[in-house]
Design an enzyme around this catalytic site. Structure first.
Site, PDB file in Angstrom:
ATOM      1  N   LYS A  61       0.906  -1.333  -0.237  1.00 11.50           N
ATOM      2  CA  LYS A  61      -0.214   0.046   0.005  1.00 11.50           C
ATOM      3  C   LYS A  61       0.985   1.353   0.191  1.00 11.50           C
ATOM      4  CE  LYS A  61      -3.588   2.318   2.885  1.00 11.50           C
ATOM      5  NZ  LYS A  61      -4.636   2.162   3.742  1.00 11.50           N
TER       6      LYS A  61
ATOM      7  N   GLU B 288      10.361  -4.553   4.591  1.00 14.73           N
ATOM      8  CA  GLU B 288      10.559  -6.192   4.046  1.00 14.73           C
ATOM      9  C   GLU B 288      10.221  -6.145   2.586  1.00 14.73           C
ATOM     10  OE1 GLU B 288       8.781  -4.715   6.682  1.00 14.73           O
ATOM     11  OE2 GLU B 288       8.860  -6.485   8.312  1.00 14.73           O
TER      12      GLU B 288
ATOM     13  N   GLY C  56      -4.891  -1.831   5.121  1.00 13.09           N
ATOM     14  CA  GLY C  56      -4.097  -3.046   4.523  1.00 13.09           C
ATOM     15  C   GLY C  56      -4.901  -4.171   4.784  1.00 13.09           C
ATOM     16  N   ARG C  57      -5.251  -4.520   6.012  1.00  7.10           N
ATOM     17  CA  ARG C  57      -5.862  -5.861   6.572  1.00  7.10           C
ATOM     18  C   ARG C  57      -7.291  -6.139   5.835  1.00  7.10           C
ATOM     19  NH1 ARG C  57      -4.757  -2.584  10.388  1.00  7.10           N
ATOM     20  NH2 ARG C  57      -6.298  -1.902  11.786  1.00  7.10           N
TER      21      ARG C  57
ATOM     22  N   GLU D 127      -4.799  -6.672  14.974  1.00  6.78           N
ATOM     23  CA  GLU D 127      -4.252  -5.256  14.275  1.00  6.78           C
ATOM     24  C   GLU D 127      -5.320  -4.318  14.307  1.00  6.78           C
ATOM     25  OE1 GLU D 127      -2.353  -3.885  10.462  1.00  6.78           O
ATOM     26  OE2 GLU D 127      -0.667  -5.121  11.405  1.00  6.78           O
TER      27      GLU D 127
ATOM     28  N   HIS E 283      -4.468 -33.274  17.941  1.00 10.17           N
ATOM     29  CA  HIS E 283      -3.534 -33.946  18.415  1.00 10.17           C
ATOM     30  C   HIS E 283      -2.273 -33.000  18.709  1.00 10.17           C
ATOM     31  CE1 HIS E 283      -5.473 -37.620  16.696  1.00 10.17           C
ATOM     32  NE2 HIS E 283      -5.986 -36.802  15.939  1.00 10.17           N
TER      33      HIS E 283
ATOM     34  N   LYS F 114       9.115  -0.624  14.108  1.00 17.47           N
ATOM     35  CA  LYS F 114       9.746  -0.300  12.800  1.00 17.47           C
ATOM     36  C   LYS F 114      10.792   0.691  12.945  1.00 17.47           C
ATOM     37  CE  LYS F 114       5.625  -0.928   9.955  1.00 17.47           C
ATOM     38  NZ  LYS F 114       4.760  -0.087   9.077  1.00 17.47           N
TER      39      LYS F 114
HETATM   40  O1  LIG Z   1       1.020  -2.812   2.333  1.00 15.66           O
HETATM   41  P1  LIG Z   1       2.062  -2.125   3.031  1.00 15.66           P
HETATM   42  O2  LIG Z   1       2.134  -0.850   2.899  1.00 15.66           O
HETATM   43  O3  LIG Z   1       3.476  -2.640   2.642  1.00 15.66           O
HETATM   44  O4  LIG Z   1       1.948  -2.512   4.602  1.00 15.66           O
HETATM   45  C1  LIG Z   1       2.007  -4.052   4.850  1.00 15.66           C
HETATM   46  C2  LIG Z   1       1.470  -4.024   6.251  1.00 15.66           C
HETATM   47  O5  LIG Z   1       2.021  -3.173   7.118  1.00 15.66           O
HETATM   48  C3  LIG Z   1       1.259  -2.833   8.116  1.00 15.66           C
HETATM   49  O6  LIG Z   1       0.969  -1.267   8.127  1.00 15.66           O
HETATM   50  C4  LIG Z   1       1.955  -2.913   9.534  1.00 15.66           C
HETATM   51  O7  LIG Z   1       2.345  -4.338   9.817  1.00 15.66           O
HETATM   52  C5  LIG Z   1      -0.024  -3.493   7.931  1.00 15.66           C
HETATM   53  O8  LIG Z   1      -1.248  -2.740   8.577  1.00 15.66           O
HETATM   54  C6  LIG Z   1      -0.058  -3.607   6.487  1.00 15.66           C
HETATM   55  O9  LIG Z   1      -0.988  -4.644   6.114  1.00 15.66           O
END
Ligand SMILES: O=P(O)(O)OC[C@H]1O[C@](O)(CO)[C@@H](O)[C@@H]1O
Length: 546
Positions: free
Chosen positions: A204, A210, A264-265, A350, A381, A510
Site C-alpha cells: 500500500k 521487508e 491494509g488488512r 491489528e 493432536h 519499525k
Molecule cells: O502494504 P504495506 O504498506 O506494505 O503494509 C503492509 C502491512 O504493514 C502494516 O502497515 C503494519 O504491519 C499493515 O497494516 C499492513 O498490512
C-alpha cells in the site's frame, strides 16, 4: 463511553455474576429449542452460538449494550464514507470494493465506484493476459509462476484465499514471499525459472522495508539471469503510492492502484487481490466479491438480533469482556482454510489490539483477545488437550463445510465432520468424576485404581464454542465468511470504544529496527542501547567471528 453504556455493561456483568458458571448440559436438557433460538442462518450459512454460555437474558442485555454503543449509527457511518478512522482522518470503504451491484458511494464528495470498476477492469485484462499467455516474459515465454511480494495485509489475504480456493485454480502457480528473512525469497526462487516468472510487488505504502528489500532482490535476480532490460517485463505492482512505484522502475501500465480508504488488512478485495485473480480467473474473483457484498447487505439491513456479524461480535464481546476469557481459537475443519487463523490474527489483533478509546482516554474494558488456531483435525493432536482440560477457558470457533470438493473421498469428509461435532460436544458436555470412575470400572479396572485415575479423566465441560457451517468452500462462501469476520471485528470495536482502522502499535518496532540496522551491520556502536540489546549484539558479533 457514556453513562447509558456503562449502565448496560454493569447489568450484563451483574447477570453473569448471578448465573456463572452456566450449566450448558442442563440448558440443552431443559430447552429442546435452544439450537433454534441461538443460531442464525443466511442462505446456506449458519452461525450456531447455542454452545456459547449465554441465555436469553444475556442476549437481550448484549443487544441493549449495542444500542447504548450506537452500533447501528456507527455502521451506517462506515458504509456512507464518514472519516471514522479518526487518527488518520480517513474513510473506511473497503465495502465499496465489492459493492458492484449497487449505485454510487461517496468519499469526500466524489463517487468512488467508477475508479473501483476501472481498476477491476484493468486487473481483469492483465490477469487474463497472464493466464492466456498473451502477456509474456522478456524472452517470449508465457508465465508459469507468479510471485507476490508483500507483507501483512498485502500478503495474508491473497495467501489465505489462494490456498482456500485451490480447487478453482486454473492459472499459473502462485508463490508468496513476505518475510525479510532471506530464506523466504531464496527458497522460493530456488525452484523457479526467471524466464517464466512474474513478480507482483504489493505494498500500500511502497515503503515497507521487508517488501522493498525482497523486491530489490527479485529485481537483481531477473537482471542477473536475463539482463537489466528484461526487468520491466517481469514486474507488476499494486499500491496507493504511484509515485514511489515509478521511482522503483515499474511501468505505469503494470501498476494497479487503490486508495487510502482501504486499510491494509481489508484490502484483498482491491488490486491487492490481483494474484488471486490470476490464480482463479476474473469470474471466480467476482464471485468472491459477490459473497462479501451479500454479507455487507445483510449486515446493513438485518435487525440486530438476526444479524450474523452483530451476534458474532456480541458473543465475542460476552466471552472477552464479560466472561474475561483472554483468547479465541479459530479451528477450521477445512484444511484449505489453514491460513485463515493467521489471516484473522491480523484482521482482529491489528484492528482491536488497542488500549486507547476514540477520545484518547484508556479503554474501560479489556479489548481484542489473542486470536490463534490451526485446522482440525490436526489441532486435536496438538493443543486440544489444553482446550479440554487446561486451567484457562478458551472459546473455540469451528468452521465446517457440509460437503468437500473430493467426491471420491466422501468418507474422509464424514470423518472430518464427525470429529468437529465431537469436539464441540466434548467441550460443552465434559465428563464428570462419577462418569469417569464408572467408565473405568466398566472396563474392569479395580476400584482403588479407578479412583486414582478418574480425576485425570475429568473434563469440566461448559467450555464454549461457536460453529460456522456452510455448504461448500467456494468463492462466494469464502467472500461471505471473510466479510462476516470483518464486520464482527467492527462490531466489537464499537463496544470497546476504539478505532479499529489504525495500527500505531506496529510503528515503534519499525522505528527501532531502522535505528538498530547500522548497529547490527557493525557501522554504529551499541553503547547507547540498553544492556540487553548491547549484550546480544556483542554475542552476535562474536558468533560471526568479528
Ligand atoms: O502494504 P504495506 O504498506 O506494505 O503494509 C503492509 C502491512 O504493514 C502494516 O502497515 C503494519 O504491519 C499493515 O497494516 C499492513 O498490512
Amino acid at each position: 463511553m457514556d453513562t447509558a453504556f456503562k449502565t448496560a455493561l454493569a447489568a450484563l456483568r451483574e447477570h453473569r455474576a448471578k448465573t456463572a458458571p452456566m450449566d450448558m448440559r442442563a440448558a440443552f436438557a431443559s430447552d429442546p429449542g435452544r439450537f433454534a433460538r441461538f443460531s442464525l442462518s443466511l442462505d446456506d450459512l449458519t452461525l450456531d452460538f447455542s454452545r456459547a454460555a449465554v441465555d436469553q437474558k444475556a442476549v437481550d442485555l448484549l443487544l441493549k449494550l449495542s444500542e447504548a454503543a450506537g452500533l447501528e449509527a456507527a455502521r451506517d457511518k462506515m458504509f456512507s464514507g464518514s472519516h471514522i478512522n479518526t487518527t488518520e482522518d480517513r474513510a473506511v470503504l473497503h465495502t465499496a470494493l465489492r459493492a458492484l451491484s449497487g449505485g454510487s458511494i461517496e468519499n469526500d464528495g466524489y463517487d468512488v465506484m467508477p475508479g473501483v470498476r476501472e481498476v477491476l477492469e484493468a486487473m481483469d485484462a492483465f490477469a487474463d493476459g497472464v493466464r492466456r499467455g498473451t502477456i509474456r516474459g522478456a524472452t517470449g515465454k508465457a508465465f508459469t509462476d507468479v510471485v507476490n511480494i508483500g507483507i501483512g495485509g498485502s500478503d495474508l489475504g491473497p495467501v489465505m484465499v489462494t490456498r482456500a480456493l485451490s480447487p478453482y485454480r486454473d492459472g499459473p502457480r502462485l508463490h508468496y514471499v513476505s518475510n525479510v528473512d532471506g530464506a523466504h525469497i531464496a527458497d522460493t526462487l530456488a525452484g523457479l525459472d526467471p524466464e517464466t516468472t512474474l513478480f507482483i510487488i504489493a505494498s500500500k505504502t511502497f515503503t515497507t522495508i521487508e517488501t522493498m528489500t525482497n523486491a530489490r532482490t527479485a529485481q537483481k535476480w531477473i537482471a542477473a539471469k536475463l539482463g537489466q532490460s528484461a526487468t520491466g517485463d517481469h514486474f507488476a505492482a499494486v499500491s496507493t503510492a504511484l509515485d514511489k512505484v515509478a521511482e522503483f522502475g515499474i511501468d505505469e501500465k503494470r501498476v494497479f492502484g487503490f486508495w487510502d480508504w482501504v486499510g491494509g488488512r481489508y484490502s484483498l478485495w482491491s488490486a491487492i487481490g490481483l494474484p488471486i485473480m490470476i490464480a482463479i480467473g476474473a469470474d471466480d474473483f467476482r464471485r468472491l466479491l459477490a459473497g462479501a457484498e451479500a454479507m455487507d447487505r445483510h449486515f446493513k439491513s438485518a435487525p440486530l438480533r438476526e444479524n450474523l456479524p452483530v451476534m458474532l461480535g456480541l458473543i465475542g464481546y460476552w466471552h472477552r469482556v464479560v466472561c474475561d476469557y483472554p483468547a479465541r481459537a479459530i479451528i477450521p475443519y477445512d484444511q484449505r482454510l489453514e491460513r485463515l487463523p493467521a489471516y484473522l490474527q491480523q484482521l482482529d489483533m491489528e484492528s482491536n489490539g488497542k488500549g486507547a478509546q476514540l477520545d484518547g482516554s484508556p479503554a474501560i474494558t479489556p479489548t481484542g483477545p489473542l486470536v490463534w488456531g490451526e485446522p482440525g483435525t490436526n489441532g486435536q493432536h496438538a493443543f486440544f488437550q489444553l482446550l479440554h482440560q487446561g486451567t484457562d477457558i478458551i472459546p473455540v470457533e469451528f468452521m465446517l463445510a457440509a460437503e468437500g470438493h473430493e467426491p471420491g473421498l466422501g468418507h474422509h469428509h464424514d470423518l472430518l465432520v464427525a470429529n468437529c461435532l465431537a469436539q464441540a460436544e466434548a467441550l460443552m458436555k465434559g465428563r464428570t468424576l462419577a462418569e469417569a470412575e464408572a467408565q473405568l470400572l466398566e472396563k474392569g479396572v479395580p476400584e482403588a485404581e479407578a479412583k486414582r485415575l478418574a480425576p485425570h479423566r475429568v473434563f469440566t465441560g461448559n467450555r464454549p464454542s461457536l460453529t460456522i457451517l456452510y455448504r461448500r468452500l467456494d468463492p462466494f462462501a469464502l467472500g461471505r465468511l471473510i466479510a462476516l469476520y470483518e464486520h464482527r471485528v467492527f462490531v466489537e470495536a464499537q463496544l470497546f470504544g476504539i478505532n479499529a482502522f489504525d495500527q500505531w502499535g506496529v510503528e515503534l518496532g519499525k522505528e527501532l529496527a531502522t535505528e538498530l540496522l547500522p548497529v547490527v551491520e557493525g557501522k554504529a556502536s551499541a553503547d547507547s542501547r540498553d544492556a540487553a540489546t548491547g549484550g546480544i549484539v556483542k554475542r552476535i558479533m562474536e558468533l560471526r567471528g568479528r
